[in-house]
Design a protein around this motif. Structure first.
Motif, PDB file in Angstrom:
ATOM      1  N   GLY A 268       0.595  -1.110   0.025  1.00  0.00           N
ATOM      2  CA  GLY A 268      -0.235   0.136   0.069  1.00  0.00           C
ATOM      3  C   GLY A 268       0.628   1.392  -0.181  1.00  0.00           C
ATOM      4  N   GLU A 269       0.297   2.397  -0.239  1.00  0.00           N
ATOM      5  CA  GLU A 269       0.798   3.764  -0.103  1.00  0.00           C
ATOM      6  C   GLU A 269       1.347   3.963   1.103  1.00  0.00           C
ATOM      7  OE1 GLU A 269      -1.013   6.610  -3.679  1.00  0.00           O
ATOM      8  OE2 GLU A 269      -2.365   5.485  -2.364  1.00  0.00           O
ATOM      9  N   ASN A 270       2.412   4.403   1.557  1.00  0.00           N
ATOM     10  CA  ASN A 270       2.889   5.000   2.877  1.00  0.00           C
ATOM     11  C   ASN A 270       1.678   5.516   3.300  1.00  0.00           C
ATOM     12  OD1 ASN A 270       3.361   8.142   2.940  1.00  0.00           O
ATOM     13  ND2 ASN A 270       4.808   7.523   1.113  1.00  0.00           N
ATOM     14  N   ALA A 271       1.574   5.642   4.892  1.00  0.00           N
ATOM     15  CA  ALA A 271       0.619   6.112   5.727  1.00  0.00           C
ATOM     16  C   ALA A 271       0.378   7.603   5.629  1.00  0.00           C
ATOM     17  CB  ALA A 271       1.130   6.025   7.416  1.00  0.00           C
ATOM     18  N   LEU A 272       1.329   8.500   5.323  1.00  0.00           N
ATOM     19  CA  LEU A 272       1.346   9.814   4.906  1.00  0.00           C
ATOM     20  C   LEU A 272       0.564   9.943   3.624  1.00  0.00           C
ATOM     21  CD1 LEU A 272       1.424  12.868   5.967  1.00  0.00           C
ATOM     22  CD2 LEU A 272       3.645  12.880   4.861  1.00  0.00           C
ATOM     23  N   ALA A 273       0.902   9.232   2.622  1.00  0.00           N
ATOM     24  CA  ALA A 273       0.551   9.594   1.050  1.00  0.00           C
ATOM     25  C   ALA A 273      -1.158   9.027   1.213  1.00  0.00           C
ATOM     26  CB  ALA A 273       1.208   8.678   0.541  1.00  0.00           C
ATOM     27  N   ARG A 274      -1.628   8.093   2.080  1.00  0.00           N
ATOM     28  CA  ARG A 274      -2.925   7.741   2.030  1.00  0.00           C
ATOM     29  C   ARG A 274      -3.631   8.339   3.011  1.00  0.00           C
ATOM     30  NH1 ARG A 274      -4.419   3.295   5.155  1.00  0.00           N
ATOM     31  NH2 ARG A 274      -2.755   2.108   6.388  1.00  0.00           N
ATOM     32  N   LEU A 275      -3.351   9.267   3.958  1.00  0.00           N
ATOM     33  CA  LEU A 275      -3.810   9.807   5.069  1.00  0.00           C
ATOM     34  C   LEU A 275      -5.278  10.469   4.824  1.00  0.00           C
ATOM     35  CD1 LEU A 275      -3.640  10.447   8.128  1.00  0.00           C
ATOM     36  CD2 LEU A 275      -2.539  12.339   7.687  1.00  0.00           C
ATOM     37  N   GLU A 276      -5.197  11.361   3.706  1.00  0.00           N
ATOM     38  CA  GLU A 276      -6.490  12.256   3.288  1.00  0.00           C
ATOM     39  C   GLU A 276      -7.443  11.274   2.915  1.00  0.00           C
ATOM     40  OE1 GLU A 276      -9.281  15.029   2.467  1.00  0.00           O
ATOM     41  OE2 GLU A 276      -7.469  15.390   3.488  1.00  0.00           O
ATOM     42  N   ARG A 277      -7.119  10.256   2.117  1.00  0.00           N
ATOM     43  CA  ARG A 277      -8.089   9.355   1.161  1.00  0.00           C
ATOM     44  C   ARG A 277      -8.688   8.337   2.205  1.00  0.00           C
ATOM     45  NH1 ARG A 277      -5.087   5.755  -2.161  1.00  0.00           N
ATOM     46  NH2 ARG A 277      -4.948   4.481  -0.457  1.00  0.00           N
ATOM     47  N   ASP A 278      -7.817   7.843   3.036  1.00  0.00           N
ATOM     48  CA  ASP A 278      -8.323   6.559   3.825  1.00  0.00           C
ATOM     49  C   ASP A 278      -8.665   7.165   5.287  1.00  0.00           C
ATOM     50  OD1 ASP A 278      -7.403   5.227   1.764  1.00  0.00           O
ATOM     51  OD2 ASP A 278      -5.648   4.306   2.857  1.00  0.00           O
ATOM     52  N   VAL A 279      -8.382   8.450   5.635  1.00  0.00           N
ATOM     53  CA  VAL A 279      -8.548   8.718   7.093  1.00  0.00           C
ATOM     54  C   VAL A 279      -9.333   9.985   7.305  1.00  0.00           C
ATOM     55  CG1 VAL A 279      -7.613   9.062   9.370  1.00  0.00           C
ATOM     56  CG2 VAL A 279      -6.615   7.281   7.865  1.00  0.00           C
ATOM     57  N   LEU A 280      -8.710  10.677   6.814  1.00  0.00           N
ATOM     58  CA  LEU A 280      -9.314  12.395   6.932  1.00  0.00           C
ATOM     59  C   LEU A 280     -10.296  12.833   6.235  1.00  0.00           C
ATOM     60  CD1 LEU A 280      -6.081  14.605   7.118  1.00  0.00           C
ATOM     61  CD2 LEU A 280      -7.107  13.391   8.920  1.00  0.00           C
ATOM     62  N   SER A 281     -10.705  12.097   5.204  1.00  0.00           N
ATOM     63  CA  SER A 281     -12.314  12.341   4.223  1.00  0.00           C
ATOM     64  C   SER A 281     -13.042  11.503   4.527  1.00  0.00           C
ATOM     65  CB  SER A 281     -11.574  12.342   2.802  1.00  0.00           C
ATOM     66  OG  SER A 281     -11.198  10.742   2.606  1.00  0.00           O
ATOM     67  N   GLN A 282     -13.013  10.662   5.489  1.00  0.00           N
ATOM     68  CA  GLN A 282     -14.052   9.641   6.026  1.00  0.00           C
ATOM     69  C   GLN A 282     -15.237  10.518   6.590  1.00  0.00           C
ATOM     70  OE1 GLN A 282     -14.385   6.298   5.796  1.00  0.00           O
ATOM     71  NE2 GLN A 282     -12.169   5.792   5.091  1.00  0.00           N
ATOM     72  N   LYS A 283     -16.487   9.973   6.175  1.00  0.00           N
ATOM     73  CA  LYS A 283     -17.770  10.755   6.791  1.00  0.00           C
ATOM     74  C   LYS A 283     -17.747  10.505   8.221  1.00  0.00           C
ATOM     75  CE  LYS A 283     -18.732  12.259   2.676  1.00  0.00           C
ATOM     76  NZ  LYS A 283     -18.374  13.531   2.133  1.00  0.00           N
ATOM     77  N   GLY A 284     -17.944  11.675   8.830  1.00  0.00           N
ATOM     78  CA  GLY A 284     -18.398  11.526  10.334  1.00  0.00           C
ATOM     79  C   GLY A 284     -16.977  11.407  11.288  1.00  0.00           C
ATOM     80  N   VAL A 285     -15.917  11.393  10.493  1.00  0.00           N
ATOM     81  CA  VAL A 285     -14.618  11.204  11.323  1.00  0.00           C
ATOM     82  C   VAL A 285     -14.351  12.419  12.461  1.00  0.00           C
ATOM     83  CG1 VAL A 285     -13.196  12.252   9.674  1.00  0.00           C
ATOM     84  CG2 VAL A 285     -12.123  10.687  11.270  1.00  0.00           C
ATOM     85  N   GLN A 286     -14.262  11.732  13.813  1.00  0.00           N
ATOM     86  CA  GLN A 286     -13.994  12.854  15.014  1.00  0.00           C
ATOM     87  C   GLN A 286     -12.597  12.524  15.543  1.00  0.00           C
ATOM     88  OE1 GLN A 286     -16.169  15.072  15.820  1.00  0.00           O
ATOM     89  NE2 GLN A 286     -17.436  14.348  13.930  1.00  0.00           N
ATOM     90  N   ALA A 287     -12.140  11.292  15.116  1.00  0.00           N
ATOM     91  CA  ALA A 287     -10.651  11.193  15.795  1.00  0.00           C
ATOM     92  C   ALA A 287     -10.241   9.867  15.143  1.00  0.00           C
ATOM     93  CB  ALA A 287     -10.968  10.693  17.495  1.00  0.00           C
ATOM     94  N   VAL A 288      -8.761  10.161  15.132  1.00  0.00           N
ATOM     95  CA  VAL A 288      -7.812   8.999  14.504  1.00  0.00           C
ATOM     96  C   VAL A 288      -7.126   8.573  15.555  1.00  0.00           C
ATOM     97  CG1 VAL A 288      -6.023   8.897  12.987  1.00  0.00           C
ATOM     98  CG2 VAL A 288      -7.889  10.587  12.669  1.00  0.00           C
ATOM     99  N   ILE A 289      -6.735   6.858  15.625  1.00  0.00           N
ATOM    100  CA  ILE A 289      -5.696   6.183  16.241  1.00  0.00           C
ATOM    101  C   ILE A 289      -4.620   5.636  15.481  1.00  0.00           C
ATOM    102  CG2 ILE A 289      -5.375   4.191  17.570  1.00  0.00           C
ATOM    103  CD1 ILE A 289      -8.216   4.281  18.589  1.00  0.00           C
ATOM    104  N   LEU A 290      -3.361   6.024  15.633  1.00  0.00           N
ATOM    105  CA  LEU A 290      -2.251   5.998  15.056  1.00  0.00           C
ATOM    106  C   LEU A 290      -1.615   4.521  15.591  1.00  0.00           C
ATOM    107  CD1 LEU A 290      -0.509   6.419  12.397  1.00  0.00           C
ATOM    108  CD2 LEU A 290       0.891   7.935  13.583  1.00  0.00           C
ATOM    109  N   HIS A 291      -1.386   3.619  14.833  1.00  0.00           N
ATOM    110  CA  HIS A 291      -0.512   2.673  15.270  1.00  0.00           C
ATOM    111  C   HIS A 291       0.168   1.782  14.300  1.00  0.00           C
ATOM    112  CE1 HIS A 291      -0.102  -1.791  17.017  1.00  0.00           C
ATOM    113  NE2 HIS A 291       0.831  -0.944  17.763  1.00  0.00           N
ATOM    114  N   GLU A 292       1.441   2.334  13.951  1.00  0.00           N
ATOM    115  CA  GLU A 292       2.388   2.119  12.684  1.00  0.00           C
ATOM    116  C   GLU A 292       3.560   2.498  12.956  1.00  0.00           C
ATOM    117  OE1 GLU A 292       1.582   1.860   7.928  1.00  0.00           O
ATOM    118  OE2 GLU A 292       0.209   2.641   9.220  1.00  0.00           O
TER     119      GLU A 292
END
Length: 410
Positions: A268-292
């Motif tokens: 997969g694309e590295n965590a920063l490269a996919r952050l917007e698509r896979d995490v920050l643009s999710q509908k209703g997102v309020q918080a993130v857990i990073l374990h990587e």
């Protein structure tokens, strides 16, 4: 002249009334949109096709039946399909959703067609993603759902998520999307194809979603197949308990073998490269857990802790800029696993010390402390070890979910 002035005034008055009506109509539309707040109930992070196998060969005149477990209830749902890594237009002739039963079979009484822009068949251009129309369909976090996709034309190499820890079924030739029985589905694989999101409109008790960004441990590698025992699944179960003070959906953006720093085929694309698509643009997102970060240490022992920490800082900054909280999970033990080195262990310890003490994260989840052997802290406690000394077993994944302090989400 008087008649002309009267006529002009009348036209002006009509225009003002029309503009006022337009403003009121727009306001009403926006208000309806606010009332229909979509929240992600399930996600899979998409990847480029592999060098061989089904994702490389693609499909033609075949139905793929995907099985998934939503993490939040809702009476209305929609999905998103991704052709982001495809090289050809993706032609879908039919898409259906139903409650899943044993194997590839579904509950025929729940089966419904899903349309896209009002159409049963549609095409997604290469590199694009597309949302479906909303469907009046009761989504239950206690039930697996099936999404069946019939592709009539050659797909070429596919956009997918490998190592789903969930069996996916592929049919003999033909459209079997509406088949309640699973007899036409002759082959299977552990992967999700094209489907990257399912969203619901939940009740008012649901306060959004938390997204887990991680690698194979978030993905649930070594957990029991088809049992939904990844640690984000266990966390979702905690959130959905009747006496829970926090009711949030949990979205799993884990990718097996993923790295913080490098993007590699099959990882997969590295965590920063996919952050917007896979995490920050999710509908209703309020918080993130990073374990990587453990894969960066294992595969690149020349990396020091500063390089790992700097990439974490970039992810923290990007998340905070979106007004979201981000919680850091300490890196779990890997002694006696493949690619273990003493230098890598030193780097892990330094990274964990920074996670615990820097204050860079909004809160810390100490997975390392929860899973390590107190008599040999560089190793997994055997109770939680899957046997490869890198991934937890089902008990370990459950322990990880129990380690999360739900009060940080209140």
């Amino acid at each position: 002249m008087t008649r002309i002035l009267i006529g002009l005034l009348a036209i002006l008055l009509i225009s003002l009334i029309s503009l006022g009506g337009a403003r009121e109509w727009a306001s009403s539309t926006n208000e309806d949109a606010k009332k229909s707040k979509w929240v992600g109930t399930w996600t899979a992070s998409m990847q480029a096709p592999a060098k061989d196998g089904n994702s490389h060969e693609g499909f033609k005149d075949q139905t793929i039946r995907l099985i998934l477990r939503p993490h939040s209830d809702g009476d209305k749902m929609r999905i998103r399909l991704s052709n982001e890594f495809g090289s050809l237009p993706l032609s879908m002739k039919e898409v259906r959703v139903a409650v899943s039963k044993e194997g590839a079979s579904v509950d025929g009484e729940t089966d419904q067609v899903i349309t896209f822009n009002g159409e049963k068949s549609f095409t997604i251009p290469a590199g694009e993603k597309q949302y479906s129309d909303p469907v009046e369909f009761p989504v239950d976090a206690d039930q697996n759902l099936s999404v069946s996709l019939y592709v009539d034309k050659e797909t070429g190499p596919t956009t997918w998520h490998q190592r789903s820890t969930q069996t996916v079924y592929m049919s003999e030739p033909g459209n079997h999307a509406s088949d309640a029985e699973g007899s036409a589905y002759k082959s299977k694989e552990e992967a999700w194809f094209w489907l990257d999101r399912m969203e619901v409109i939940p009740d008012d008790s649901v306060s959004g979603a938390v997204v887990v960004m991680g690698s194979s441990i978030a993905n649930g590698n070594a957990s029991t197949l088809n049992a939904n025992r990844r640690w984000p699944d266990y966390l979702a179960n905690r959130m959905n308990e009747e006496d829970s003070k926090v009711n949030m959906s949990v979205l799993n953006a884990g990718v097996s073998a993923n790295h913080l720093i490098n993007s590699e085929l099959g990882k997969g694309e590295n965590a920063l490269a996919r952050l917007e698509r896979d995490v920050l643009s999710q509908k209703g997102v309020q918080a993130v857990i990073l374990h990587e970060g453990i894969n960066d240490i294992r595969h690149y022992p020349e990396y020091d802790s500063e390089q790992i920490i700097n990439r974490m800082k970039q992810i923290i900054k990007a998340t905070h800029e979106e007004g979201l909280s981000i919680y850091g999970g300490t890196l779990t033990p890997f002694k006696e696993s493949g690619m273990y080195t003493e230098k890598g262990e030193q780097t892990r310890q330094e990274v964990n010390e920074w996670i615990r003490t820097s204050g860079a994260f909004d809160a810390v989840i100490d997975f390392d402390q929860a899973l390590r052997d107190p008599d040999d802290p560089e190793k997994f406690l055997s109770t939680y070890d899957s046997g490869d000394h890198l991934h937890p077993n089902d008990k370990g994944y459950k322990k990880m979910a129990e380690t999360v302090d739900l009060s940080v989400f209140e």
